[in-house]
Scaffold this motif. Structure first.
Motif, PDB file in Angstrom:
ATOM      1  N   GLU A  71       0.176  43.002 -31.341  1.00  0.00           N
ATOM      2  CA  GLU A  71       0.322  43.510 -32.539  1.00  0.00           C
ATOM      3  C   GLU A  71       1.441  44.689 -32.770  1.00  0.00           C
ATOM      4  OE1 GLU A  71      -3.550  44.563 -33.501  1.00  0.00           O
ATOM      5  OE2 GLU A  71      -3.691  42.951 -34.841  1.00  0.00           O
ATOM      6  N   GLY A  72       2.625  44.259 -32.195  1.00  0.00           N
ATOM      7  CA  GLY A  72       3.906  45.164 -32.451  1.00  0.00           C
ATOM      8  C   GLY A  72       3.769  46.481 -31.422  1.00  0.00           C
ATOM      9  N   LYS A  73       2.766  46.556 -30.520  1.00  0.00           N
ATOM     10  CA  LYS A  73       2.561  47.488 -29.575  1.00  0.00           C
ATOM     11  C   LYS A  73       2.953  47.227 -28.192  1.00  0.00           C
ATOM     12  CE  LYS A  73      -0.034  51.945 -29.343  1.00  0.00           C
ATOM     13  NZ  LYS A  73      -1.402  52.526 -28.988  1.00  0.00           N
ATOM     14  N   GLU A  74       3.745  47.802 -27.453  1.00  0.00           N
ATOM     15  CA  GLU A  74       4.353  47.563 -26.176  1.00  0.00           C
ATOM     16  C   GLU A  74       3.119  47.802 -25.148  1.00  0.00           C
ATOM     17  OE1 GLU A  74       6.775  46.180 -24.986  1.00  0.00           O
ATOM     18  OE2 GLU A  74       5.726  46.501 -23.093  1.00  0.00           O
ATOM     19  N   ILE A  75       2.495  46.976 -24.512  1.00  0.00           N
ATOM     20  CA  ILE A  75       1.393  47.282 -23.671  1.00  0.00           C
ATOM     21  C   ILE A  75       1.737  47.646 -22.148  1.00  0.00           C
ATOM     22  CG2 ILE A  75      -0.253  46.153 -25.251  1.00  0.00           C
ATOM     23  CD1 ILE A  75      -0.465  44.172 -22.674  1.00  0.00           C
ATOM     24  N   LEU A  76       2.722  47.360 -21.897  1.00  0.00           N
ATOM     25  CA  LEU A  76       3.292  47.639 -20.622  1.00  0.00           C
ATOM     26  C   LEU A  76       3.568  49.231 -20.244  1.00  0.00           C
ATOM     27  CD1 LEU A  76       5.422  44.510 -19.219  1.00  0.00           C
ATOM     28  CD2 LEU A  76       2.721  45.113 -19.097  1.00  0.00           C
ATOM     29  N   ASP A  77       3.669  49.900 -21.443  1.00  0.00           N
ATOM     30  CA  ASP A  77       4.108  51.483 -21.359  1.00  0.00           C
ATOM     31  C   ASP A  77       2.918  51.885 -20.645  1.00  0.00           C
ATOM     32  OD1 ASP A  77       4.382  53.850 -21.918  1.00  0.00           O
ATOM     33  OD2 ASP A  77       4.847  53.617 -24.038  1.00  0.00           O
ATOM     34  N   SER A  78       3.520  52.739 -19.595  1.00  0.00           N
ATOM     35  CA  SER A  78       2.465  53.246 -18.898  1.00  0.00           C
ATOM     36  C   SER A  78       1.706  54.476 -19.373  1.00  0.00           C
ATOM     37  CB  SER A  78       3.000  54.330 -17.549  1.00  0.00           C
ATOM     38  OG  SER A  78       4.026  55.065 -17.982  1.00  0.00           O
ATOM     39  N   GLN A  79       1.949  54.915 -20.697  1.00  0.00           N
ATOM     40  CA  GLN A  79       1.167  55.897 -21.645  1.00  0.00           C
ATOM     41  C   GLN A  79       0.206  55.315 -22.335  1.00  0.00           C
ATOM     42  OE1 GLN A  79       1.877  59.225 -21.576  1.00  0.00           O
ATOM     43  NE2 GLN A  79       3.091  58.505 -19.847  1.00  0.00           N
ATOM     44  N   ILE A  80       0.159  53.647 -22.373  1.00  0.00           N
ATOM     45  CA  ILE A  80      -0.848  53.458 -23.229  1.00  0.00           C
ATOM     46  C   ILE A  80      -2.400  53.229 -22.786  1.00  0.00           C
ATOM     47  CG2 ILE A  80      -0.818  51.059 -22.259  1.00  0.00           C
ATOM     48  CD1 ILE A  80      -1.018  49.616 -24.772  1.00  0.00           C
ATOM     49  N   ASP A  81      -3.227  53.574 -23.630  1.00  0.00           N
ATOM     50  CA  ASP A  81      -4.611  53.683 -23.325  1.00  0.00           C
ATOM     51  C   ASP A  81      -5.268  52.358 -23.186  1.00  0.00           C
ATOM     52  OD1 ASP A  81      -7.225  54.706 -23.159  1.00  0.00           O
ATOM     53  OD2 ASP A  81      -7.398  54.920 -25.309  1.00  0.00           O
ATOM     54  N   LEU A  82      -5.643  52.220 -21.908  1.00  0.00           N
ATOM     55  CA  LEU A  82      -6.116  51.017 -21.471  1.00  0.00           C
ATOM     56  C   LEU A  82      -7.529  50.467 -22.112  1.00  0.00           C
ATOM     57  CD1 LEU A  82      -5.398  50.814 -17.655  1.00  0.00           C
ATOM     58  CD2 LEU A  82      -4.539  49.384 -19.445  1.00  0.00           C
ATOM     59  N   VAL A  83      -8.298  51.854 -22.411  1.00  0.00           N
ATOM     60  CA  VAL A  83      -9.535  51.638 -23.216  1.00  0.00           C
ATOM     61  C   VAL A  83      -9.392  50.862 -24.216  1.00  0.00           C
ATOM     62  CG1 VAL A  83     -11.541  53.035 -24.091  1.00  0.00           C
ATOM     63  CG2 VAL A  83     -10.913  53.343 -21.930  1.00  0.00           C
ATOM     64  N   THR A  84      -8.523  51.279 -25.311  1.00  0.00           N
ATOM     65  CA  THR A  84      -8.306  50.722 -26.635  1.00  0.00           C
ATOM     66  C   THR A  84      -7.546  49.435 -26.495  1.00  0.00           C
ATOM     67  OG1 THR A  84      -7.463  52.882 -26.674  1.00  0.00           O
ATOM     68  CG2 THR A  84      -6.992  51.477 -28.588  1.00  0.00           C
ATOM     69  N   LEU A  85      -6.585  49.236 -25.370  1.00  0.00           N
ATOM     70  CA  LEU A  85      -6.212  47.779 -25.300  1.00  0.00           C
ATOM     71  C   LEU A  85      -7.367  46.770 -24.903  1.00  0.00           C
ATOM     72  CD1 LEU A  85      -3.711  45.752 -24.539  1.00  0.00           C
ATOM     73  CD2 LEU A  85      -3.805  46.535 -22.164  1.00  0.00           C
ATOM     74  N   ARG A  86      -7.893  47.118 -23.825  1.00  0.00           N
ATOM     75  CA  ARG A  86      -9.067  46.149 -23.507  1.00  0.00           C
ATOM     76  C   ARG A  86     -10.059  46.086 -24.575  1.00  0.00           C
ATOM     77  NH1 ARG A  86      -9.096  48.359 -17.481  1.00  0.00           N
ATOM     78  NH2 ARG A  86      -7.208  47.424 -16.785  1.00  0.00           N
ATOM     79  N   LYS A  87     -10.383  46.936 -25.599  1.00  0.00           N
ATOM     80  CA  LYS A  87     -11.093  46.576 -26.588  1.00  0.00           C
ATOM     81  C   LYS A  87     -10.450  45.887 -27.509  1.00  0.00           C
ATOM     82  CE  LYS A  87     -13.527  49.601 -30.162  1.00  0.00           C
ATOM     83  NZ  LYS A  87     -12.544  49.184 -31.056  1.00  0.00           N
ATOM     84  N   LYS A  88      -9.487  45.920 -27.570  1.00  0.00           N
ATOM     85  CA  LYS A  88      -8.828  44.957 -28.582  1.00  0.00           C
ATOM     86  C   LYS A  88      -8.253  43.484 -27.770  1.00  0.00           C
ATOM     87  CE  LYS A  88      -5.176  46.566 -31.135  1.00  0.00           C
ATOM     88  NZ  LYS A  88      -3.748  46.992 -31.014  1.00  0.00           N
ATOM     89  N   VAL A  89      -8.303  43.361 -26.628  1.00  0.00           N
ATOM     90  CA  VAL A  89      -7.872  42.266 -25.941  1.00  0.00           C
ATOM     91  C   VAL A  89      -9.251  41.877 -24.770  1.00  0.00           C
ATOM     92  CG1 VAL A  89      -6.409  41.082 -24.672  1.00  0.00           C
ATOM     93  CG2 VAL A  89      -5.483  42.645 -26.033  1.00  0.00           C
ATOM     94  N   GLY A  90      -9.948  41.158 -25.290  1.00  0.00           N
ATOM     95  CA  GLY A  90     -11.314  40.973 -24.367  1.00  0.00           C
ATOM     96  C   GLY A  90     -11.074  39.792 -23.484  1.00  0.00           C
ATOM     97  N   MET A  91     -11.684  39.685 -22.218  1.00  0.00           N
ATOM     98  CA  MET A  91     -11.740  38.684 -21.314  1.00  0.00           C
ATOM     99  C   MET A  91     -12.909  37.999 -20.878  1.00  0.00           C
ATOM    100  SD  MET A  91      -9.508  38.938 -17.736  1.00  0.00           S
ATOM    101  CE  MET A  91      -8.370  37.713 -17.797  1.00  0.00           C
ATOM    102  N   VAL A  92     -12.670  36.758 -20.790  1.00  0.00           N
ATOM    103  CA  VAL A  92     -14.077  35.931 -20.307  1.00  0.00           C
ATOM    104  C   VAL A  92     -13.931  35.557 -19.156  1.00  0.00           C
ATOM    105  CG1 VAL A  92     -15.689  33.996 -20.883  1.00  0.00           C
ATOM    106  CG2 VAL A  92     -14.644  35.577 -22.814  1.00  0.00           C
ATOM    107  N   PHE A  93     -14.561  35.436 -18.040  1.00  0.00           N
ATOM    108  CA  PHE A  93     -13.951  35.254 -16.774  1.00  0.00           C
ATOM    109  C   PHE A  93     -14.406  33.861 -16.157  1.00  0.00           C
ATOM    110  CE2 PHE A  93     -14.146  39.789 -17.137  1.00  0.00           C
ATOM    111  CZ  PHE A  93     -13.182  40.002 -16.343  1.00  0.00           C
ATOM    112  N   GLN A  94     -13.970  33.345 -15.085  1.00  0.00           N
ATOM    113  CA  GLN A  94     -14.322  32.027 -14.606  1.00  0.00           C
ATOM    114  C   GLN A  94     -15.662  31.898 -14.424  1.00  0.00           C
ATOM    115  OE1 GLN A  94     -11.627  31.638 -11.509  1.00  0.00           O
ATOM    116  NE2 GLN A  94     -12.193  29.297 -11.357  1.00  0.00           N
ATOM    117  N   ARG A  95     -16.393  32.841 -13.705  1.00  0.00           N
ATOM    118  CA  ARG A  95     -17.838  32.837 -13.483  1.00  0.00           C
ATOM    119  C   ARG A  95     -18.320  33.490 -14.531  1.00  0.00           C
ATOM    120  NH1 ARG A  95     -20.480  30.297  -9.742  1.00  0.00           N
ATOM    121  NH2 ARG A  95     -22.402  31.529 -10.244  1.00  0.00           N
ATOM    122  N   PRO A  96     -19.432  32.943 -15.141  1.00  0.00           N
ATOM    123  CA  PRO A  96     -20.292  33.963 -16.283  1.00  0.00           C
ATOM    124  C   PRO A  96     -20.582  35.350 -15.374  1.00  0.00           C
ATOM    125  CG  PRO A  96     -20.975  31.636 -16.223  1.00  0.00           C
ATOM    126  CD  PRO A  96     -19.958  31.766 -15.136  1.00  0.00           C
TER     127      PRO A  96
END
Lengths: 253, 289
Positions: A71-96
């Motif tokens: 969404e236009g935001k550079e996520i590789l920036d070391s300043q980025i807030d991982l909490v906000t990123l991971r809230k926006k980009v969720g993950m489902v894993f191989q094993r439930p």
């Protein structure tokens, strides 16, 4: 009019120590579409997926360069807030991987840590999340049951519901059906088609039929390179690269 | 044929070694029971347990266990209140936060702490800790339950840290990943996912810590002041069950009621530690979710 691209990846390189796992990957993902990433084991597709929510940060000795914009935001920036990123980009894993808590607590976990809701509001989020993965009718009377006592398919749905509860934009799915039987797999695929109305979905899969059945776009990875990326219908009917053709016709992999 | 005989021989030998420990425990229990029956047959079990006077050599002698039991309880309670928060925090740091080099140093350090003979800890308690307590709380003597608690907390720490650390490390990595992927912070993940998942192990660690502390003798004998009076606070001298046996066994007349009363104390102690260990075991082997 061109569709909105929610994820833009440019010249992405990724190293585990000295080993280069991703080589100059360029890719644009369309909003509210399902994008499948296929390729043989070790081709880098899971590594790529884990770049998108910076899950690779948990590993020592990695190095990453290039650009990923969500969404236009550079996520590789070391300043980025991982909490906000991971809230926006969720993950489902191989094993439930539900938490060893009750069904309710599993779903409430995200809203609680992000302080989104409490009390009745929280209950309605739990209900809505379970409804969106078609689990509400099955589980509404057993919300206090330990999540680990559910079937694997229910557990995987619960893990998806757990993400839905924090209202992400993107769902990353890392071989979400690899521990499920064929019937359960079909049901999860059906669910993905429903969820794509609200979310952008990226799925890593070993199963080419699955990619063909469920996705709108497909990317083929080989030895860390994105060989080809196109609409799923073109990839599977008229692949542009000989290696893609050999892979999808089962010549290797 | 010879090979088969040899196999049988080895099997038997291993079996005997395995069963020896169990036999030994049973024998100790029977011995304790036999000797303490000689005591409990002459006094009322319950009045002894709850009598507040321990004057074994006055005339007539009074054998009240209550001050001794409370002495042990006070010292143990104090030690656990100190050791558990520190121990759990240390275990969280070691298993979740520390870089691997610091982790190794810390683990070695804690193992070394376990290797210090309790008499050395008692010695340090007398020369360093007791004067400090005396000064800080303005007491006539620093040899109090608190001194015992603090020293014993050091002895319980290694047990608690290593068992809690095991419990934390054995929490599946997928829980942690799931939590982080939902945007939880590291601390939220520890508090809401990892600690609850490791809870049975933590309870077991506390139990084993209690078991370790309540049975400890040498350090408490040296630094708790050894007054067999009913304690009201941690700032009073106390005498524990163990210290009583250690202090009086040497001078008691063999075969006297006083002699048998010490076995009675030993029996009470055995029962307490047995139940604590049993509970710890139940928690450790309770089916993990």
């Amino acid at each position: 009019m061109e569709k909105e691209k929610i994820i833009k990846v440019e010249s992405l390189d990724f190293f585990y120590g000295k080993f280069q796992a991703l080589i100059n990957v360029n890719l644009r993902v369309e909003k509210n579409q399902i994008t499948a990433l296929i390729g043989p084991s070790g081709c880098g597709k899971s590594t790529f997926l884990r770049c998108l929510n910076r899950m690779n940060d948990l590993i020592d000795g990695i190095r990453i360069s290039g650009s990923i914009q969500i969404e236009g935001k550079e996520i590789l920036d070391s300043q980025i807030d991982l909490v906000t990123l991971r809230k926006k980009v969720g993950m489902v894993f191989q094993r439930p991987n539900p938490f060893p808590l009750s069904v309710f607590e599993n779903i409430a976990f995200g809203p609680r840590v992000h302080r989104l809701a409490r009390g009745e509001e929280l209950e309605s989020i739990v209900r809505h999340s379970l409804e969106s993965v078609l689990l509400w009718d099955e589980l509404k009377d057993t919300l206090n049951k330990n999540a680990l006592s559910l079937t694997l398919e229910q557990q995987q749905r619960l893990c998806i519901a757990r993400l839905v509860a924090v209202k992400p934009e993107v769902l990353l799915m890392d071989e979400p059906c690899s521990t499920l039987d064929p019937m359960a797999t079909l049901k999860i695929e059906e669910l993905m088609r429903i969820l794509k109305k609200d979310f952008t979905i990226l799925i890593v899969t070993h199963n080419m039929q699955q990619a063909a059945r469920v996705s709108d776009f497909t990317g083929f990875f080989l030895m860390g390179e994105l060989i080809e990326f196109d609409a799923t219908s073109s990839i599977f009917t008229a692949p542009g690269d000989k290696r893609t053709e050999e892979y999808i016709t089962g010549r290797f992999g | 044929m010879r090979r088969k005989l040899f196999e049988r021989f080895v099997e038997r030998a291993i079996f005997l070694s395995g069963i020896a420990a169990v036999i030994l425990v049973v024998l100790i229990f029977v011995f304790l029971l036999k000797e303490s029956i000689a005591f409990f047959s002459q006094v009322n079990f319950f009045t002894t347990l709850f009598n507040k006077d321990w004057y074994p050599i006055s005339e007539p002698p009074k054998f009240g266990f209550l001050p001794l039991i409370l002495g042990s309880v006070f010292v143990t309670f104090g030690a656990i209140v100190i050791a558990v928060p520190f121990g759990v925090a240390a275990a969280i740091y070691i298993s979740e936060v520390a870089p691997s080099r610091i982790k190794d140093i810390l683990k070695t350090g804690i193992e070394l702490l376990a290797a210090i003979p309790s008499i050395v800890l008692g010695f340090i308690g007398i020369v360093a800790l007791a004067p400090l307590i005396k000064y800080v709380f303005r007491l006539p003597s620093g040899l109090t339950a608190l001194a015992g608690s603090i020293m014993l907390a050091f002895m319980a720490m290694p047990t608690i840290v290593s068992i809690v650390e095991d419990a934390l490390t054995s929490v599946p990595k997928s829980y942690k990943e799931g939590s982080l992927a939902l945007g939880a912070t590291h601390w939220q993940t520890i508090r809401r996912v990892i600690l609850p998942a490791a809870f049975p192990g933590i309870v077991a660690a506390v139990m084993l810590g209690i078991g370790r502390v309540i049975g400890e003798t040498m350090a408490v004998l040296m630094i708790t002041g050894n007054a067999a009076i009913l304690p009201h606070s941690l700032l009073q001298p106390v005498r524990t069950l163990t210290a009583t046996i250690a202090a009086e066994m040497g001078e008691v007349i063999q075969g006297s009621l006083h002699y048998y009363s010490l076995f009675g104390i030993g029996f009470v102690l055995f029962v307490i530690t047995f139940f604590i260990n049993l509970m710890a075991d139940m928690f450790l082997h309770r089916k993990r979710f």
